[in-house]
Design an enzyme around this catalytic site. Structure first.
Site, PDB file in Angstrom:
ATOM      1  N   TYR A 141     205.803   7.182  49.533  1.00 39.92           N
ATOM      2  CA  TYR A 141     204.528   7.253  48.812  1.00 39.92           C
ATOM      3  C   TYR A 141     204.226   8.698  48.409  1.00 39.92           C
ATOM      4  CZ  TYR A 141     199.495   8.187  48.568  1.00 39.92           C
ATOM      5  OH  TYR A 141     198.269   8.676  48.203  1.00 39.92           O
TER       6      TYR A 141
ATOM      7  N   THR B 223     196.914  13.843  46.511  1.00 41.21           N
ATOM      8  CA  THR B 223     196.713  13.722  47.962  1.00 41.21           C
ATOM      9  C   THR B 223     197.294  14.909  48.730  1.00 41.21           C
ATOM     10  OG1 THR B 223     197.415  12.414  49.879  1.00 41.21           O
ATOM     11  CG2 THR B 223     198.829  12.287  47.953  1.00 41.21           C
ATOM     12  N   ASP B 224     196.745  15.152  49.904  1.00 41.11           N
ATOM     13  CA  ASP B 224     197.282  16.226  50.760  1.00 41.11           C
ATOM     14  C   ASP B 224     198.686  15.907  51.265  1.00 41.11           C
ATOM     15  OD1 ASP B 224     196.638  14.199  52.576  1.00 41.11           O
ATOM     16  OD2 ASP B 224     195.388  15.449  53.852  1.00 41.11           O
ATOM     17  N   GLU B 225     199.075  14.608  51.195  1.00 45.04           N
ATOM     18  CA  GLU B 225     200.390  14.229  51.741  1.00 45.04           C
ATOM     19  C   GLU B 225     201.535  14.882  50.975  1.00 45.04           C
ATOM     20  OE1 GLU B 225     201.283  10.411  53.031  1.00 45.04           O
ATOM     21  OE2 GLU B 225     199.265   9.989  53.749  1.00 45.04           O
TER      22      GLU B 225
ATOM     23  N   LYS C 245     203.789  10.639  44.688  1.00 46.64           N
ATOM     24  CA  LYS C 245     202.573  11.378  44.295  1.00 46.64           C
ATOM     25  C   LYS C 245     202.939  12.822  43.929  1.00 46.64           C
ATOM     26  CE  LYS C 245     198.774  10.200  44.336  1.00 46.64           C
ATOM     27  NZ  LYS C 245     197.946   9.553  43.286  1.00 46.64           N
TER      28      LYS C 245
HETATM   29  P1  NAD Z   1     193.635   1.738  46.410  1.00 49.09           P
HETATM   30  O1  NAD Z   1     194.971   1.243  46.814  1.00 49.09           O
HETATM   31  O2  NAD Z   1     192.425   1.252  47.120  1.00 49.09           O
HETATM   32  O3  NAD Z   1     193.400   1.434  44.850  1.00 49.09           O
HETATM   33  C1  NAD Z   1     194.404   1.589  43.894  1.00 49.09           C
HETATM   34  C2  NAD Z   1     193.938   0.903  42.600  1.00 49.09           C
HETATM   35  O4  NAD Z   1     194.928   1.115  41.597  1.00 49.09           O
HETATM   36  C3  NAD Z   1     193.756  -0.620  42.746  1.00 49.09           C
HETATM   37  O5  NAD Z   1     192.557  -1.016  42.129  1.00 49.09           O
HETATM   38  C4  NAD Z   1     194.975  -1.188  42.004  1.00 49.09           C
HETATM   39  O6  NAD Z   1     194.720  -2.471  41.449  1.00 49.09           O
HETATM   40  C5  NAD Z   1     195.172  -0.133  40.934  1.00 49.09           C
HETATM   41  N1  NAD Z   1     196.538  -0.114  40.413  1.00 49.09           N
HETATM   42  C6  NAD Z   1     197.712  -0.148  41.124  1.00 49.09           C
HETATM   43  N2  NAD Z   1     198.751  -0.129  40.279  1.00 49.09           N
HETATM   44  C7  NAD Z   1     198.238  -0.063  39.013  1.00 49.09           C
HETATM   45  C8  NAD Z   1     198.833   0.012  37.716  1.00 49.09           C
HETATM   46  N3  NAD Z   1     200.173   0.016  37.546  1.00 49.09           N
HETATM   47  N4  NAD Z   1     198.015   0.083  36.648  1.00 49.09           N
HETATM   48  C9  NAD Z   1     196.661   0.064  36.803  1.00 49.09           C
HETATM   49  N5  NAD Z   1     196.056  -0.015  37.986  1.00 49.09           N
HETATM   50  C10 NAD Z   1     196.837  -0.073  39.092  1.00 49.09           C
HETATM   51  O7  NAD Z   1     193.747   3.323  46.462  1.00 49.09           O
HETATM   52  P2  NAD Z   1     192.645   4.412  46.898  1.00 49.09           P
HETATM   53  O8  NAD Z   1     192.701   4.604  48.350  1.00 49.09           O
HETATM   54  O9  NAD Z   1     191.360   4.103  46.203  1.00 49.09           O
HETATM   55  O10 NAD Z   1     193.302   5.715  46.220  1.00 49.09           O
HETATM   56  C11 NAD Z   1     193.027   6.041  44.861  1.00 49.09           C
HETATM   57  C12 NAD Z   1     193.816   7.292  44.501  1.00 49.09           C
HETATM   58  O11 NAD Z   1     193.442   8.356  45.365  1.00 49.09           O
HETATM   59  C13 NAD Z   1     195.330   7.128  44.666  1.00 49.09           C
HETATM   60  O12 NAD Z   1     195.958   7.787  43.591  1.00 49.09           O
HETATM   61  C14 NAD Z   1     195.637   7.829  45.982  1.00 49.09           C
HETATM   62  O13 NAD Z   1     196.945   8.374  45.954  1.00 49.09           O
HETATM   63  C15 NAD Z   1     194.588   8.917  45.993  1.00 49.09           C
HETATM   64  N6  NAD Z   1     194.146   9.363  47.331  1.00 49.09           N
HETATM   65  C16 NAD Z   1     193.739   8.464  48.264  1.00 49.09           C
HETATM   66  C17 NAD Z   1     193.269   8.918  49.502  1.00 49.09           C
HETATM   67  C18 NAD Z   1     192.790   7.973  50.570  1.00 49.09           C
HETATM   68  O14 NAD Z   1     192.515   8.405  51.693  1.00 49.09           O
HETATM   69  N7  NAD Z   1     192.625   6.688  50.296  1.00 49.09           N
HETATM   70  C19 NAD Z   1     193.240  10.291  49.767  1.00 49.09           C
HETATM   71  C20 NAD Z   1     193.685  11.182  48.781  1.00 49.09           C
HETATM   72  C21 NAD Z   1     194.115  10.700  47.561  1.00 49.09           C
HETATM   73  O1  DAU Z   2     195.942  11.954  53.493  1.00 44.45           O
HETATM   74  C1  DAU Z   2     195.626  11.208  52.366  1.00 44.45           C
HETATM   75  C2  DAU Z   2     196.296   9.863  52.443  1.00 44.45           C
HETATM   76  O2  DAU Z   2     195.615   9.145  53.467  1.00 44.45           O
HETATM   77  C3  DAU Z   2     196.271   9.090  51.136  1.00 44.45           C
HETATM   78  O3  DAU Z   2     197.038   9.782  50.183  1.00 44.45           O
HETATM   79  C4  DAU Z   2     196.838   7.676  51.327  1.00 44.45           C
HETATM   80  O4  DAU Z   2     196.671   6.930  50.130  1.00 44.45           O
HETATM   81  C5  DAU Z   2     196.076   6.991  52.448  1.00 44.45           C
HETATM   82  O5  DAU Z   2     196.645   5.733  52.694  1.00 44.45           O
HETATM   83  C6  DAU Z   2     196.097   7.845  53.711  1.00 44.45           C
HETATM   84  O6  DAU Z   2     197.424   7.905  54.291  1.00 44.45           O
HETATM   85  P1  DAU Z   2     197.649   7.852  55.864  1.00 44.45           P
HETATM   86  O7  DAU Z   2     199.016   7.389  56.118  1.00 44.45           O
HETATM   87  O8  DAU Z   2     197.208   9.111  56.517  1.00 44.45           O
HETATM   88  O9  DAU Z   2     196.536   6.723  56.200  1.00 44.45           O
HETATM   89  P2  DAU Z   2     196.584   5.426  57.133  1.00 44.45           P
HETATM   90  O10 DAU Z   2     195.188   4.901  57.174  1.00 44.45           O
HETATM   91  O11 DAU Z   2     197.681   4.491  56.799  1.00 44.45           O
HETATM   92  O12 DAU Z   2     196.900   6.053  58.570  1.00 44.45           O
HETATM   93  C7  DAU Z   2     196.081   7.063  59.135  1.00 44.45           C
HETATM   94  C8  DAU Z   2     196.685   7.471  60.471  1.00 44.45           C
HETATM   95  O13 DAU Z   2     196.556   6.374  61.391  1.00 44.45           O
HETATM   96  C9  DAU Z   2     198.168   7.777  60.404  1.00 44.45           C
HETATM   97  O14 DAU Z   2     198.448   8.811  61.329  1.00 44.45           O
HETATM   98  C10 DAU Z   2     198.834   6.482  60.861  1.00 44.45           C
HETATM   99  C11 DAU Z   2     197.835   5.924  61.857  1.00 44.45           C
HETATM  100  N1  DAU Z   2     197.754   4.448  61.942  1.00 44.45           N
HETATM  101  C12 DAU Z   2     197.564   3.740  60.808  1.00 44.45           C
HETATM  102  C13 DAU Z   2     197.467   2.362  60.836  1.00 44.45           C
HETATM  103  C14 DAU Z   2     197.286   1.559  59.564  1.00 44.45           C
HETATM  104  C15 DAU Z   2     197.803   3.819  63.184  1.00 44.45           C
HETATM  105  O15 DAU Z   2     197.934   4.486  64.243  1.00 44.45           O
HETATM  106  N2  DAU Z   2     197.694   2.459  63.229  1.00 44.45           N
HETATM  107  C16 DAU Z   2     197.550   1.690  62.108  1.00 44.45           C
HETATM  108  O16 DAU Z   2     197.488   0.437  62.215  1.00 44.45           O
END
Ligand code: NAD
Ligand code: DAU
Length: 337
Positions: free
Chosen positions: A151, A126-128, A155
């Site tokens: 988190y 992730t970019d975070e 990562k």
């Molecule tokens: P998500 O939370 O929707 O899904 C995570 C999945 O991992 C779930 O199906 C969960 O059951 C499974 N899991 C959790 N712990 C586990 C374990 N110990 N063993 C096996 N499976 C397990 O997450 P997402 O948003 O689909 O993100 C997927 C990946 O992409 C993550 O690694 C996250 O860091 C990365 N990522 C997410 C975003 C985003 O915006 N959502 C952006 C960049 C990177």
């Molecule tokens: O940037 C990639 C990341 O994006 C991934 O690695 C993470 O898994 C994913 O959860 C996401 O993280 P963020 O913290 O950026 O996403 P989130 O949707 O939680 O929040 C997006 C933005 O919105 C952040 O600035 C916080 C704000 N927010 C979020 C929630 C849930 C609000 O203002 N209100 C809310 O209720």
């Protein structure tokens, strides 16, 4: 190609599995997922009967479970999505599960790859991990890692373990770092699905702090296409940023959602800020564009409309996820096996 996908029942993993099965007739996928609160087999109900797909419930941080998954190989590649992925949970509910899955789990996968072979590892990061930007500039792959929340720290630790395995043991691995995803099947704790769900139901939309925090949004299918390219053609040991250049302040995004759903801005509530809230993310995805000729296929506004339509027409999915009803699906489909 035979692939082990970990965390494939979550948001991005399930979209990736669907993308690979519909793009490559010869591909075979084993999905190892623990089915935490974020893992939902209803996300893959349409591919569940596909003979090229197999689900295995297990923990990537358990050597036994990972061995079981590897015994269904050999694999050409392992794609690791499995993670605790929600920043707010890492801030308010404790970090143990994040350390367990994101750090220990990644190392157990690396150990299994060393022991048993399994082709290339694609670590989905992730970019975070880069921390936060000021008003200018973008994240590039050679920036130092400076995660600001638990988190992101876990990562970043996983990225470093992958890097060390490449350097010390000659493992074939690549790391991708993507910006904020949105699209179908995203758990409604994250900003876009939460705001859509609340707007559809005339409930308040909680915006953290002043709402001027900026995220760089990408439609999940564009992310999946980038992952496929990196998996097949990325350089061993390289890191690739993924981002589509859609930087939007949260408050502006929330207003757009309300306009598209046809609900008033009076639903917006400014609430207490997230502790240590990163101010701005923005990706430089130049390496991915130059080396692998990736470009996003979706315009942000079109993709947002598609996403709103999807949530509007999948109320049952939303109800199941929020009520916990989706957990029964596993018992119904896999319980007797
Ligand atoms: P998500 O939370 O929707 O899904 C995570 C999945 O991992 C779930 O199906 C969960 O059951 C499974 N899991 C959790 N712990 C586990 C374990 N110990 N063993 C096996 N499976 C397990 O997450 P997402 O948003 O689909 O993100 C997927 C990946 O992409 C993550 O690694 C996250 O860091 C990365 N990522 C997410 C975003 C985003 O915006 N959502 C952006 C960049 C990177
Ligand atoms: O940037 C990639 C990341 O994006 C991934 O690695 C993470 O898994 C994913 O959860 C996401 O993280 P963020 O913290 O950026 O996403 P989130 O949707 O939680 O929040 C997006 C933005 O919105 C952040 O600035 C916080 C704000 N927010 C979020 C929630 C849930 C609000 O203002 N209100 C809310 O209720």
């Amino acid at each position: 190609m035979r692939i082990l996908v970990t965390g494939g029942a979550g948001f991005i993993g399930s979209n990736f599995i669907r993308y690979m099965l519909s793009t490559y007739p010869e591909v075979q996928v084993v999905n190892l997922d623990l089915l935490t609160y974020a893992g939902n087999l209803e996300n893959l109900a349409d591919v569940q009967a596909d003979s090229r797909y197999r689900f295995l419930r297990g923990d990537i941080a358990s050597e036994r479970d990972v061995d079981r998954a590897f015994s269904l190989g050999p694999y050409d590649a392992v794609v690791n999505f499995a993670a605790e992925s929600h920043v707010d949970r890492s801030l308010h509910l404790g970090v143990d599960r994040f350390i367990h899955t994101n750090i220990a789990g990644t190392q157990i996968l690396l150990d299994a790859l060393r022991r048993r072979g399994g082709g290339r590892l694609l670590q989905v990061s992730t970019d975070e991990v880069y921390g936060s930007l000021g008003e200018r500039g973008r994240f590039s792959e050679d920036m130092p890692l400076a995660p600001n929340n638990p988190y992101a720290a876990t990562k970043a630790a996983a990225d470093l373990l992958v890097r060390a395995a490449v350097h010390s043991h000659g493992l074939d691995a690549v790391i991708t770092r993507c910006s904020n995803n949105f699209g179908p099947y995203q758990f409604p704790e994250k900003l876009i699905p939460l705001m859509i769900a609340n707007a559809l139901e005339d409930r308040p939309l909680p915006v953290y702090g002043d709402g001027r925090h900026v995220r760089d949004w990408i439609y999940v299918e564009d992310h999946c296409r980038a992952l496929d390219l990196v998996l097949r053609r990325g350089r061993r040991g390289a890191v690739y940023n993924i981002g589509a250049g859609n930087e939007i302040p949260n408050i502006e995004l929330v207003r757009r959602i309300l306009r598209l759903v046809g609900k008033p801005e009076s639903l917006i509530r400014f609430v207490k800020d997230r502790p240590g809230h990163d101010r701005r993310y923005a990706m430089d995805a130049g390496r991915l564009r130059r080396e692998l000729q990736w470009t996003p296929s979706y315009q942000f506004d079109d993709a947002l409309r598609l996403t709103i339509d999807w949530y509007g027409t999948h109320r049952e999915w939303l109800d199941h996820v929020r009520s916990g009803e989706y957990r029964r699906y596993f018992e119904k489909v896999y319980g007797g096996r």
